[in-house]
Design a protein around this motif. Structure first.
Motif, PDB file in Angstrom:
ATOM      1  N   TRP A  70       0.854  -1.196   0.000  1.00  0.00           N
ATOM      2  CA  TRP A  70       0.000   0.000   0.000  1.00  0.00           C
ATOM      3  C   TRP A  70       0.886   1.242   0.000  1.00  0.00           C
ATOM      4  O   TRP A  70       2.066   1.185   0.301  1.00  0.00           O
ATOM      5  CB  TRP A  70      -0.957   0.010   1.198  1.00  0.00           C
ATOM      6  CG  TRP A  70      -0.307  -0.050   2.538  1.00  0.00           C
ATOM      7  CD1 TRP A  70       0.006   0.996   3.351  1.00  0.00           C
ATOM      8  CD2 TRP A  70       0.120  -1.238   3.242  1.00  0.00           C
ATOM      9  NE1 TRP A  70       0.606   0.549   4.511  1.00  0.00           N
ATOM     10  CE2 TRP A  70       0.679  -0.805   4.470  1.00  0.00           C
ATOM     11  CE3 TRP A  70       0.079  -2.602   2.955  1.00  0.00           C
ATOM     12  CZ2 TRP A  70       1.205  -1.710   5.411  1.00  0.00           C
ATOM     13  CZ3 TRP A  70       0.609  -3.500   3.882  1.00  0.00           C
ATOM     14  CH2 TRP A  70       1.151  -3.057   5.090  1.00  0.00           C
ATOM     15  N   GLY A  71       0.299   2.371  -0.390  1.00  0.00           N
ATOM     16  CA  GLY A  71       1.033   3.629  -0.458  1.00  0.00           C
ATOM     17  C   GLY A  71       1.254   4.067  -1.890  1.00  0.00           C
ATOM     18  O   GLY A  71       0.445   3.781  -2.778  1.00  0.00           O
ATOM     19  N   ASN A  72       2.351   4.774  -2.138  1.00  0.00           N
ATOM     20  CA  ASN A  72       2.621   5.333  -3.460  1.00  0.00           C
ATOM     21  C   ASN A  72       2.891   4.229  -4.478  1.00  0.00           C
ATOM     22  O   ASN A  72       3.541   3.228  -4.171  1.00  0.00           O
ATOM     23  CB  ASN A  72       3.812   6.279  -3.403  1.00  0.00           C
ATOM     24  CG  ASN A  72       3.862   7.207  -4.598  1.00  0.00           C
ATOM     25  OD1 ASN A  72       4.241   6.801  -5.684  1.00  0.00           O
ATOM     26  ND2 ASN A  72       3.454   8.455  -4.392  1.00  0.00           N
TER      27      ASN A  72
ATOM     28  N   GLY B 224      13.634   2.724  -2.171  1.00  0.00           N
ATOM     29  CA  GLY B 224      13.073   3.902  -2.813  1.00  0.00           C
ATOM     30  C   GLY B 224      13.920   5.122  -2.573  1.00  0.00           C
ATOM     31  O   GLY B 224      14.475   5.285  -1.480  1.00  0.00           O
ATOM     32  N   GLY B 225      14.013   5.978  -3.595  1.00  0.00           N
ATOM     33  CA  GLY B 225      14.818   7.167  -3.493  1.00  0.00           C
ATOM     34  C   GLY B 225      14.030   8.453  -3.591  1.00  0.00           C
ATOM     35  O   GLY B 225      14.588   9.496  -3.951  1.00  0.00           O
ATOM     36  N   GLY B 226      12.738   8.427  -3.270  1.00  0.00           N
ATOM     37  CA  GLY B 226      11.906   9.618  -3.323  1.00  0.00           C
ATOM     38  C   GLY B 226      10.461   9.248  -3.101  1.00  0.00           C
ATOM     39  O   GLY B 226      10.101   8.058  -3.086  1.00  0.00           O
ATOM     40  N   SER B 227       9.603  10.245  -2.940  1.00  0.00           N
ATOM     41  CA  SER B 227       8.213   9.979  -2.589  1.00  0.00           C
ATOM     42  C   SER B 227       7.503   9.136  -3.629  1.00  0.00           C
ATOM     43  O   SER B 227       6.602   8.353  -3.308  1.00  0.00           O
ATOM     44  CB  SER B 227       7.470  11.304  -2.389  1.00  0.00           C
ATOM     45  OG  SER B 227       7.506  12.093  -3.574  1.00  0.00           O
TER      46      SER B 227
ATOM     47  N   GLY C 173      11.197   1.415   9.127  1.00  0.00           N
ATOM     48  CA  GLY C 173      11.067   2.849   8.914  1.00  0.00           C
ATOM     49  C   GLY C 173      11.116   3.199   7.444  1.00  0.00           C
ATOM     50  O   GLY C 173      11.959   2.675   6.700  1.00  0.00           O
ATOM     51  N   GLY C 174      10.218   4.082   7.000  1.00  0.00           N
ATOM     52  CA  GLY C 174      10.207   4.585   5.640  1.00  0.00           C
ATOM     53  C   GLY C 174      10.775   5.985   5.571  1.00  0.00           C
ATOM     54  O   GLY C 174      11.471   6.435   6.497  1.00  0.00           O
ATOM     55  N   ARG C 175      10.468   6.677   4.491  1.00  0.00           N
ATOM     56  CA  ARG C 175      11.004   8.034   4.313  1.00  0.00           C
ATOM     57  C   ARG C 175      10.574   8.936   5.461  1.00  0.00           C
ATOM     58  O   ARG C 175      11.401   9.598   6.083  1.00  0.00           O
ATOM     59  CB  ARG C 175      10.540   8.611   2.968  1.00  0.00           C
ATOM     60  CG  ARG C 175      11.208   9.932   2.598  1.00  0.00           C
ATOM     61  CD  ARG C 175      10.783  10.387   1.210  1.00  0.00           C
ATOM     62  NE  ARG C 175       9.378  10.737   1.160  1.00  0.00           N
ATOM     63  CZ  ARG C 175       8.894  11.964   1.401  1.00  0.00           C
ATOM     64  NH1 ARG C 175       9.722  12.956   1.689  1.00  0.00           N
ATOM     65  NH2 ARG C 175       7.605  12.201   1.336  1.00  0.00           N
ATOM     66  N   GLU C 176       9.278   8.978   5.737  1.00  0.00           N
ATOM     67  CA  GLU C 176       8.777   9.748   6.880  1.00  0.00           C
ATOM     68  C   GLU C 176       7.632   9.007   7.560  1.00  0.00           C
ATOM     69  O   GLU C 176       6.716   9.630   8.081  1.00  0.00           O
ATOM     70  CB  GLU C 176       8.322  11.151   6.436  1.00  0.00           C
ATOM     71  CG  GLU C 176       9.462  12.070   6.045  1.00  0.00           C
ATOM     72  CD  GLU C 176       9.016  13.504   5.792  1.00  0.00           C
ATOM     73  OE1 GLU C 176       7.811  13.806   5.943  1.00  0.00           O
ATOM     74  OE2 GLU C 176       9.878  14.335   5.447  1.00  0.00           O
ATOM     75  N   HIS C 177       7.664   7.670   7.549  1.00  0.00           N
ATOM     76  CA  HIS C 177       6.661   6.915   8.278  1.00  0.00           C
ATOM     77  C   HIS C 177       7.295   5.691   8.924  1.00  0.00           C
ATOM     78  O   HIS C 177       8.424   5.308   8.599  1.00  0.00           O
ATOM     79  CB  HIS C 177       5.477   6.528   7.389  1.00  0.00           C
ATOM     80  CG  HIS C 177       5.733   5.396   6.437  1.00  0.00           C
ATOM     81  ND1 HIS C 177       6.548   5.511   5.319  1.00  0.00           N
ATOM     82  CD2 HIS C 177       5.257   4.117   6.400  1.00  0.00           C
ATOM     83  CE1 HIS C 177       6.559   4.375   4.647  1.00  0.00           C
ATOM     84  NE2 HIS C 177       5.800   3.498   5.290  1.00  0.00           N
ATOM     85  N   THR C 178       6.574   5.117   9.872  1.00  0.00           N
ATOM     86  CA  THR C 178       7.044   3.952  10.608  1.00  0.00           C
ATOM     87  C   THR C 178       5.932   2.920  10.649  1.00  0.00           C
ATOM     88  O   THR C 178       4.756   3.275  10.789  1.00  0.00           O
ATOM     89  CB  THR C 178       7.422   4.337  12.051  1.00  0.00           C
ATOM     90  OG1 THR C 178       8.446   5.339  12.010  1.00  0.00           O
ATOM     91  CG2 THR C 178       7.899   3.145  12.856  1.00  0.00           C
TER      92      THR C 178
ATOM     93  N   GLY D 253      11.331   6.037   0.549  1.00  0.00           N
ATOM     94  CA  GLY D 253      10.098   5.998  -0.221  1.00  0.00           C
ATOM     95  C   GLY D 253       8.864   6.020   0.640  1.00  0.00           C
ATOM     96  O   GLY D 253       8.930   6.021   1.866  1.00  0.00           O
ATOM     97  N   ASP D 254       7.687   6.003  -0.045  1.00  0.00           N
ATOM     98  CA  ASP D 254       6.404   6.200   0.635  1.00  0.00           C
ATOM     99  C   ASP D 254       5.427   5.059   0.385  1.00  0.00           C
ATOM    100  O   ASP D 254       4.287   5.285  -0.012  1.00  0.00           O
ATOM    101  CB  ASP D 254       5.776   7.518   0.169  1.00  0.00           C
ATOM    102  CG  ASP D 254       6.512   8.738   0.708  1.00  0.00           C
ATOM    103  OD1 ASP D 254       7.369   8.578   1.590  1.00  0.00           O
ATOM    104  OD2 ASP D 254       6.237   9.850   0.222  1.00  0.00           O
TER     105      ASP D 254
END
Length: 417
Positions: A52-54, A90-93, A356-361, A411-412
């Motif tokens: 799920w996600g981007n 992942g290297g970006g959103s 941990g992801g780019r800005e989520h856990t 990544g997201d």
């Protein structure tokens, strides 16, 4: 690759058993792949790897280029029973790729592939799993920003994808769309990948690193990037490793056969520290390992790193602590304040796994349910919304008995099996 690109430029790749008889009509294949399996068939009842996600790069592996999913979708062609381990990169959103190590020791990959990070000999992204070439004896996998790693049965490491900073460790700075051997590295027991660097734990308890090093993420006391592995300075007795975007964590255990010290196992950290992700009560980059602050009574059982935040599970009660960047609430303490030393995540106990992801856990709890917090603009928390949360929310995985989770360091999106 974006959703505006034509079907002709989107290359889909399934493992050999699932390829259609004709190599033509790739766009038609996607449509066929999405045809529902009739309810009640044995195939329909099998548990599936979820994502799920981007999804702008096809990183959810569900055969579509749908922008994002706020609840779980099924990764095509992989049953939960055949998946041994999973990894997300992942290297970006909007950029991401997934890896699945199967029980037959082959590796499947999907998503972004501009640098060859899918390991299929091409640079074409695809939105369904396909096999990494020349790889049949893998024991573990890791995914960075645009590169991937595999630990082999002989305890050596191979890598593929982007190599501009030497993150493949093969003595060159040339990208490779097929696995190449990491030079001079043996007796490896664990691997991890950052945004543009890689680390490995050897059975003697030493850690070796290679790739990008401008912030000290190789831990060798310099800021010079390396295209072959070198030991992290002054670090021995390590039992676990984790890599963030540009920082790393290591868990140092008691001596073999010894007892845990009263202060618990030591969490060490090095590299980029502008948001406090090293947890040493500073925001100074560290070029060799330093102690993460705090007394870890009872020890630490697990460590994990997001892009610019860090996490640790306490051994005695399986509770969670977080520190570092907290812009979207990814530390999980109910605030968006950066934390330069570890703080408890309230209301979370019985943690079995953490990622941990780019800005989520995301965490897997003892009841086999998943909780998430932090950024959620692409639905990466999986709770049916795009609202960020600084406290844990329930992730709707559509799975029972989850025992694996993964999130990309930069990544997201998220994976569960």
């Amino acid at each position: 690759m974006t959703s505006t690109q034509t079907a002709a430029t989107r290359r889909h790749r399934l493992r050999p058993a699932l390829r259609p008889a004709l190599a033509l009509g790739l766009a038609a294949f996607t449509a066929l792949s999405l045809t529902a399996v009739p309810a009640g068939t044995a195939h329909a009842q099998e548990k599936r790897l979820k994502a799920w996600g981007n999804n702008r790069s096809g990183q959810l592996g569900d055969g579509t280029w749908t922008d994002f999913r706020t609840t779980s979708t099924t990764v095509l062609g992989l049953t939960s029973a055949e998946v041994e381990k999973i990894a997300a990169g992942g290297g970006g959103s909007t950029i991401g790729h997934g890896l699945a190590l199967l029980k037959d020791r082959t590796v499947m990959s999907w998503g972004a592939n501009s640098s060859g990070q899918l390991g299929d000999g091409s640079v074409f992204s695809h939105n369904a799993p396909g096999q990494v070439v020349n790889l049949s004896d893998a024991r573990d996998v890791a995914a960075g920003g645009w590169h991937s790693l595999a630990l082999l049965a002989d305890q050596t490491v191979v890598a593929w994808g982007r190599n501009n900073y030497g993150q493949l460790g093969n003595g060159t700075n040339s990208d490779s769309s097929v696995p190449v051997r990491v030079e001079g590295l043996n007796k490896v027991v664990a691997i991890a990948a950052g945004l543009n660097h890689s680390i490995a734990l050897r059975e003697d308890g030493t850690v070796w690193a290679w790739g990008y090093n401008i912030n000290g993420q190789l831990g060798d006391g310099t800021s010079a990037s390396r295209n072959v592995p070198a030991p992290v300075g002054g670090l021995t007795g390590v039992t676990k490793i984790a890599a963030g975007c540009n920082h790393n964590l290591a868990l140092v255990g008691p001596p073999s056969g010894g007892t845990k010290p009263t202060s618990g196992n030591a969490v060490k950290a090095w590299g980029y520290n502008a948001t406090g992700q090293l947890g040493d009560n500073s925001t100074i980059n560290r070029y060799t390992p330093v102690d993460t602050q705090g007394i870890w009574l009872g020890g630490v059982s697990q460590i994990a790193a997001g892009c610019n935040h860090s996490l640790a599970v306490t051994d005695s009660d399986n509770k969670l602590k977080g520190w570092g960047q907290n812009t979207s609430g990814q530390v999980g303490d109910g605030t968006t304040d950066y934390r330069i030393t570890p703080v408890p995540v309230p209301g979370i106990k019985g943690v079995q796994l953490v990622a941990g992801g780019r800005e989520h856990t995301i965490v897997l709890l003892g009841d086999n349910t998943v909780r998430s917090w932090g950024a959620n603009g692409s639905g990466q928390l999986g709770n049916g919304t795009t609202t960020e949360s600084s406290t844990p929310v329930t992730t709707l995985t559509a799975l029972t008995g989850v025992d694996k989770i993964a999130a990309p360091v930069g990544g997201d999106f998220s994976l569960a099996n």
